[in-house]
Write a protein that holds these residues in place. Structure first.
Motif, PDB file in Angstrom:
ATOM      1  N   UNK A   1     -44.676 -32.377 -15.102  1.00  0.00           N
ATOM      2  CA  UNK A   1     -44.653 -32.258 -16.555  1.00  0.00           C
ATOM      3  C   UNK A   1     -43.535 -31.318 -17.012  1.00  0.00           C
ATOM      4  N   UNK A   2     -43.339 -30.243 -16.256  1.00  0.00           N
ATOM      5  CA  UNK A   2     -42.339 -29.235 -16.645  1.00  0.00           C
ATOM      6  C   UNK A   2     -40.910 -29.741 -16.490  1.00  0.00           C
ATOM      7  N   UNK A   3     -40.722 -30.888 -15.795  1.00  0.00           N
ATOM      8  CA  UNK A   3     -39.377 -31.412 -15.555  1.00  0.00           C
ATOM      9  C   UNK A   3     -38.895 -32.344 -16.662  1.00  0.00           C
ATOM     10  N   UNK A   4     -39.786 -32.699 -17.584  1.00  0.00           N
ATOM     11  CA  UNK A   4     -39.386 -33.612 -18.658  1.00  0.00           C
ATOM     12  C   UNK A   4     -38.601 -32.876 -19.732  1.00  0.00           C
ATOM     13  N   UNK A   5     -37.633 -33.562 -20.294  1.00  0.00           N
ATOM     14  CA  UNK A   5     -36.847 -33.012 -21.400  1.00  0.00           C
ATOM     15  C   UNK A   5     -37.587 -33.306 -22.696  1.00  0.00           C
ATOM     16  N   UNK A   6     -37.908 -32.266 -23.427  1.00  0.00           N
ATOM     17  CA  UNK A   6     -38.657 -32.422 -24.668  1.00  0.00           C
ATOM     18  C   UNK A   6     -37.826 -32.013 -25.868  1.00  0.00           C
ATOM     19  N   UNK A   7     -38.053 -32.695 -26.985  1.00  0.00           N
ATOM     20  CA  UNK A   7     -37.404 -32.297 -28.231  1.00  0.00           C
ATOM     21  C   UNK A   7     -38.016 -30.978 -28.699  1.00  0.00           C
ATOM     22  N   UNK A   8     -37.341 -30.308 -29.632  1.00  0.00           N
ATOM     23  CA  UNK A   8     -37.865 -29.039 -30.149  1.00  0.00           C
ATOM     24  C   UNK A   8     -39.250 -29.238 -30.764  1.00  0.00           C
ATOM     25  N   UNK A   9     -39.432 -30.364 -31.459  1.00  0.00           N
ATOM     26  CA  UNK A   9     -40.717 -30.647 -32.098  1.00  0.00           C
ATOM     27  C   UNK A   9     -41.814 -30.850 -31.043  1.00  0.00           C
TER      28      UNK A   9
ATOM     29  N   UNK B   1     -53.197 -23.999 -15.568  1.00  0.00           N
ATOM     30  CA  UNK B   1     -51.967 -23.533 -14.921  1.00  0.00           C
ATOM     31  C   UNK B   1     -51.337 -24.638 -14.073  1.00  0.00           C
ATOM     32  N   UNK B   2     -52.203 -25.465 -13.449  1.00  0.00           N
ATOM     33  CA  UNK B   2     -51.700 -26.550 -12.605  1.00  0.00           C
ATOM     34  C   UNK B   2     -51.145 -27.707 -13.425  1.00  0.00           C
ATOM     35  N   UNK B   3     -51.452 -27.708 -14.711  1.00  0.00           N
ATOM     36  CA  UNK B   3     -51.020 -28.808 -15.577  1.00  0.00           C
ATOM     37  C   UNK B   3     -49.503 -28.929 -15.607  1.00  0.00           C
ATOM     38  N   UNK B   4     -48.817 -27.798 -15.528  1.00  0.00           N
ATOM     39  CA  UNK B   4     -47.349 -27.814 -15.555  1.00  0.00           C
ATOM     40  C   UNK B   4     -46.786 -28.566 -14.353  1.00  0.00           C
ATOM     41  N   UNK B   5     -47.501 -28.496 -13.212  1.00  0.00           N
ATOM     42  CA  UNK B   5     -47.015 -29.129 -11.993  1.00  0.00           C
ATOM     43  C   UNK B   5     -47.598 -30.519 -11.775  1.00  0.00           C
TER      44      UNK B   5
END
Length: 651
Positions: free
Chosen positions: A459-467, A500-504
């Motif tokens: 999840x942390x590797x995705x590019x997200x818009x500011x919004x 905490x694991x959600x990011x990975x």
């Protein structure tokens, strides 16, 4: 939103208005004098007289009331002495008047159900009515007994399954033990094997609130369809999505991933994140699928010979930069030609139990046997152990989608489950899976397509818009706030760990996934009976103490539900009006003195005994119950507000 809430309030008021209209019409028919018919409450903004009745519109235009002469018992005047008053008429006439209000609500509900039915019913999601299981708690008794996603629930206790609400409603209203009946389903052969087992209900693992119970079914089955958004709006994949160049198209359904037919998003998440690797194995001349534990080398107890072999394979695979103890391996001793010689030992027994649990998710997780030869890893053909070692260092999902060239109209809900089963083409699936161990795997068979290489991303590797970043940040803060309010320290720690694991968490990068739509259109009698049954079960659970009244909706909750209905469709709004009207009618028939049902009971007593009840006795009966009813509504409103503002209120 404000418009929707206003419409909901007006509709709720209209339901109360027709209830009072029933009382008014019947009172006039039996010769009672109606002093006031109020539309709304509070100081009258406008009033007029018509046939001896004062009609008025209150400044709070929600609801209303009818005041019949002599109906208000104050203990100073004998209500039976007023000839055209409520108590001045015969008990039978009073029963007619008391009954007329609830009957108007019941008839109005039936009328609305008829309108919905005649206009073709409502469009709903497949998941709302299917008895098929989408996800089951791995720690539940049902899971331990062998029930898995794709199996189906036939009944809870003696109550046949009717909708997804039963997965929550049955455990919430059950005693400690709950009988669960259903079928185990083999989708490749079509065989169904009945099961019946008693399980203990327990706190729902995904709920942060106390009192929410479950038997283990956490999600009904659903289609996972990538398509345009409602209104034919485009739904592009997120930037950098693993599915971006896979060949997926609008209308495709995620059908099969790493050896398992996918029945829900939760199952898909489990397959992507459970630290197992998908293999094709040759055993006794046949090719079988397997999902084998993937562990770090440091978790295994290895002799020197195995260590030396792994070191050689590591350098042959070009993995010299990876620290040996961080190398991902499968817990089997292999020859260089990928033949299994036997299992490797774990240092920690608990880790071994995690890798080889007592209750496996499926047959694919059964241990490999000596003599088995691995021929494909994560959909790719391999020839040597070094090739396999390189392949398993990064997760790659083998994904098969189901594609239909024509977008189908919603299927009738009664036929949806049969069609769901028919849409699983066992022969085509076998053709694609059998080709995974070949040099050039097939990419299509019938309606099934094998997607190109799909490498899930964290999840942390995705590019997200500011919004999107701001929205995600707010969601995380909200979740953290809820976890901090949890009283149970063990549950709080577990929830915090999950967050905490959600990011990975590994994802396919799907956006706006949709379920299949079904046409839900029972005839008016069926719809009426099903809600009457639901009301009965709720009241029974309240009386027996198996349901906490705080989970019921008060006025604010009712307005919320109606507001949500308006957002979906006009027919959905009509359904909720009918549902609430039916509830209003039935509740008013309960034999409680302050309600119409209580009035009917008092009049029946007079009719059968021939004795009038003294005014003071009537007052003593009515006033305490009126107070209790007000307290109950305050209680429900409090919990409505607690649910509405749970992010801001300290409970």
């Amino acid at each position: 939103m404000a418009t929707g809430i206003l419409l909901a309030l007006l509709c709720l008021s209209f339901l109360i208005f027709i209830h009072e209209l029933g009382h008014y019409v019947m009172a006039r028919l039996v010769g009672m004098r109606v002093e006031t018919f109020a539309i709304g409450f509070g100081r009258p903004l406008y009033s007029w007289d018509y046939k001896g009745t004062k009609w008025q519109i209150g400044w709070l235009p929600f609801g209303g009331f009818v005041k019949i002469a002599g109906q208000e018992v104050n203990g100073e005047e004998d209500p039976y002495s007023i000839p055209d008053g409520f108590f001045g008429k015969s008990p039978l006439d009073r029963i007619k008047v008391a009954l007329a209000g609830p009957l108007m609500n019941l008839l109005f509900a039936f009328l609305l159900f008829t309108v919905i039915w005649s206009f073709g019913g409502r469009e709903k999601n497949f998941s709302e009515f299917t008895p098929k299981i989408g996800w089951i708690d791995p720690k539940s008794e049902l899971y331990a007994s062998g029930i898995r996603p794709g199996d189906e629930i036939v009944a809870y206790g003696n109550q046949p399954f009717s909708s997804f609400k039963d997965h929550l409603y049955a455990p919430m209203t059950a005693s400690e033990d709950l009988l669960v009946q259903g079928n185990r389903v083999d989708y490749l052969t079509g065989a169904k094997k009945p099961f019946s087992t008693k399980v203990k209900v327990y706190p729902h693992p995904n709920s942060l609130e106390k009192g929410i119970m479950t038997a283990g079914i956490l999600q009904p089955a659903n289609y996972i369809i990538y398509d345009k958004l409602p209104g034919d709006k485009e739904n592009p994949l997120p930037e950098g999505s693993p599915l971006e160049h896979s060949g997926i198209q609008y209308g495709d359904r995620i059908f099969w991933v790493d050896g398992e037919i996918v029945f829900s998003m939760q199952e898909l998440n489990k397959i992507l994140n459970d630290e197992r690797v998908f293999l094709i194995v040759q055993r006794d001349g046949k090719e079988i699928m397997s999902r084998v534990p993937l562990v770090e080398l440091e978790e295994l107890r290895l002799d020197q010979q195995v260590k030396d072999e792994l070191t050689d394979w590591q350098y042959e695979a070009g993995l010299g930069g990876v620290k040996p103890n961080q190398l991902k391996v499968i817990p089997y001793n292999l020859t260089s030609g990928l033949v299994v010689e036997g299992p490797l030992r774990f240092i920690d027994k608990d880790k071994e139990k995690e890798a080889f649990p007592e209750h496996m998710f499926s047959k694919l997780e059964e241990p490999l046997l000596p003599g088995d030869r691995i021929i494909a890893v994560q959909g790719e053909k391999v020839r040597t152990s070094s090739e396999m070692l390189k392949e398993i260092q990064r997760k790659k999902a083998t994904v098969i989608i189901q594609r239909k060239s024509i977008k189908e109209a919603p299927v009738l809900w009664r036929l949806a489950d049969a069609e769901f089963e028919e849409e699983i083409p066992g022969g085509d699936l076998k053709t694609l899976v059998d080709s995974l161990g070949q040099e050039t795997p097939k990419t299509n068979s019938g309606s099934l397509y094998l997607l190109s290489s799909v490498i899930p991303k964290k999840r942390s590797e995705f590019t997200l818009s500011d919004e999107a970043k701001e929205q995600y940040s707010n969601e995380m803060k909200e979740a953290l706030s809820q976890i901090e309010r949890m009283e149970d320290p063990e549950k709080r720690a577990a929830a915090l760990n999950l967050l905490e694991n959600r990011e990975n968490q590994l994802l396919l990068g799907l956006s706006g996934v949709q379920d299949r739509r079904v046409n839900y259109n029972p005839n008016p009698v069926e719809q009426f009976k099903s809600i009457i049954d639901e009301i009965y079960r709720t009241l029974y659970a309240l009386v027996t103490g198996t349901l906490n009244p705080k989970w019921m909706s008060g006025p604010i909750g009712i307005v919320q539900v109606m507001n949500e209905g308006y957002k979906i469709s006009s027919k959905e709004a009509l359904y909720w009006m009918a549902f609430i009207s039916l509830n209003l009618g039935v509740i008013n028939l309960l034999p409680i003195p302050v309600l119409d049902g209580g009035t009917i009971v008092i009049c029946l007593f007079e009719l059968l005994s021939g004795k009038k009840i003294k005014p003071k006795t009537l007052e003593k009966l009515i006033v305490p119950f009126a107070v209790l009813l007000i307290v109950f509504f305050v209680f429900l409103t409090y919990h409505d507000l607690a649910r509405l503002f749970k992010n801001f209120l300290p409970w």
